[in-house]
Scaffold this motif. Sequence first.
Motif, mmCIF file in Angstrom:
data_model
loop_
_atom_site.group_PDB
_atom_site.id
_atom_site.type_symbol
_atom_site.label_atom_id
_atom_site.label_comp_id
_atom_site.label_asym_id
_atom_site.label_seq_id
_atom_site.Cartn_x
_atom_site.Cartn_y
_atom_site.Cartn_z
ATOM 1 N N GLY A 91 0.060 -0.419 -4.588
ATOM 2 C CA GLY A 91 0.707 0.815 -4.984
ATOM 3 C C GLY A 91 1.426 0.662 -6.314
ATOM 4 O O GLY A 91 1.990 -0.371 -6.618
ATOM 5 N N PRO A 132 -1.186 2.818 -9.907
ATOM 6 C CA PRO A 132 -1.633 2.518 -8.541
ATOM 7 C C PRO A 132 -3.135 2.278 -8.495
ATOM 8 O O PRO A 132 -3.892 2.741 -9.338
ATOM 9 N N GLY A 133 -3.551 1.543 -7.482
ATOM 10 C CA GLY A 133 -4.966 1.338 -7.256
ATOM 11 C C GLY A 133 -5.500 0.062 -7.884
ATOM 12 O O GLY A 133 -4.821 -0.612 -8.660
ATOM 13 N N GLU A 149 0.876 -1.167 0.000
ATOM 14 C CA GLU A 149 0.000 0.000 0.000
ATOM 15 C C GLU A 149 0.912 1.216 0.000
ATOM 16 O O GLU A 149 1.846 1.304 0.790
ATOM 17 N N ASN A 150 0.692 2.170 -0.910
ATOM 18 C CA ASN A 150 1.740 3.150 -1.173
ATOM 19 C C ASN A 150 1.584 4.496 -0.480
ATOM 20 O O ASN A 150 2.366 5.397 -0.733
ATOM 21 N N LYS A 151 0.615 4.667 0.395
ATOM 22 C CA LYS A 151 0.496 5.948 1.088
ATOM 23 C C LYS A 151 0.327 5.793 2.594
ATOM 24 O O LYS A 151 0.111 6.774 3.291
ATOM 25 N N THR A 194 -5.088 3.403 -3.612
ATOM 26 C CA THR A 194 -3.690 3.285 -3.185
ATOM 27 C C THR A 194 -3.206 1.848 -3.026
ATOM 28 O O THR A 194 -2.060 1.631 -2.665
#
Length: 418
Positions: A220, A230-231, A39-41, A217
């Motif tokens: 990612g 992303p997503g 997960e990128n955030k 997100t």
Amino acid sequence: MTVWDRCSDGVQGFSREQVNPNHLIIDLGGEPVTGDGWENKGERFLSEASVDRTLQALTPGEREMIVRQYGSLDKWIRSSQHGFLGASCAIVVDGWESYVPGRAREGRLVFERRETQRHTFTGEAAAYYQPAFDVTRMRRTVSMNDTGVAWAVDDLRADSLHDFTWRIWLRRGARMTGPLGVRLDLPSGAGMTFAWLTEADDAAQRGGQVEMKPLPTFPGGMSGAPWPEPGSERCDLTVPGRRVRFVTCLVPEGVDGLMIRRIAGGVWEAAWEGGADRFELPPEIEAVPDPEPVSGEQGTPVGFAYDLDDQPYGMLDEPDAALLAALDGPPVGEWRRTGAAMQTLTVRGNREAMPKIVALLLDVRQNYTVHSVAAWCLGHARYAPALEVLRRMMDLPEVNTAARARWAVGRMETQVLA
């Protein structure tokens, strides 16, 4: 491809050793269709209710360890959630998508048949869910014919009533084609179409609907992620029951009108504009007995894929002076050379290198690979002055360094006792 490999034996390892009971991985023409990953955030993408349930299930000792390692329970959730059950393409029970067993669990292959026109296999994953849930069977059969049409049949059984959710993470762009149908058109122009039929307590279910939710997100879009953008689109289909089957047909092209009907017990037919396919569940699968339930203790022996007595790198053919100089504040990007230099000096028995290796183990700027090889080196050399430092590393969130630190401490303590 279906995955049922061993998950973490403790709270610090789920970011790498994920909970993935019969996780379904699909590629089409070299392009990923399903995914999981980072997960990128750092945003929570699992429900608050499920997260609260996970936190309540932690022991006081686990809570203390998490706070000591991560700073807070929330930071642990945010950094580990991509390893929880609901982050895989797997069955979620009673909405507990942030579920983790807390002990090492793994599935197993229980059936396989390779034929000229069809390949079929079955994975059993009940151990992941026990004893938190009273499930007795969590069995996924995947079958593909020689045209690429695939079936996934999930046979789920429990002693009491549960809500079972069939979950899959698809690339962005997936769209509903009906209550029980989804189509994904890939950037290359290829496509895949999904349809479902459900059975609960031996009755075919015509109702129900796939719920699709975009997650901006997860996974990612980054190096190592399953796809560049992303997503994803999360698809859930929930059915209550004690004996539930999800029957899924996957057609490797964009088609219209895909629907499934049950012909007889264990026999289904899918039809779409321009094509059809039939699948019969091999009777040998039903004859496989349910697995013995696991207790609250560790269900499988925990080991590591690597032998910690082996050398992580090859030896370097350079004089000690040059290798010692390479350990003085090495650039972060040169972690491969740094690791090889540490190892070469250690194997040569150069004790002058040991304080430098301790410094690199504590250098937070370095790649985790440097830290894990440093722990290996100190253990291999049985460098007693590093014992207390290594003990502090035994419960790190980074599983490679923690594993080698535990190994190193064990070697040293054995030597001291001897």
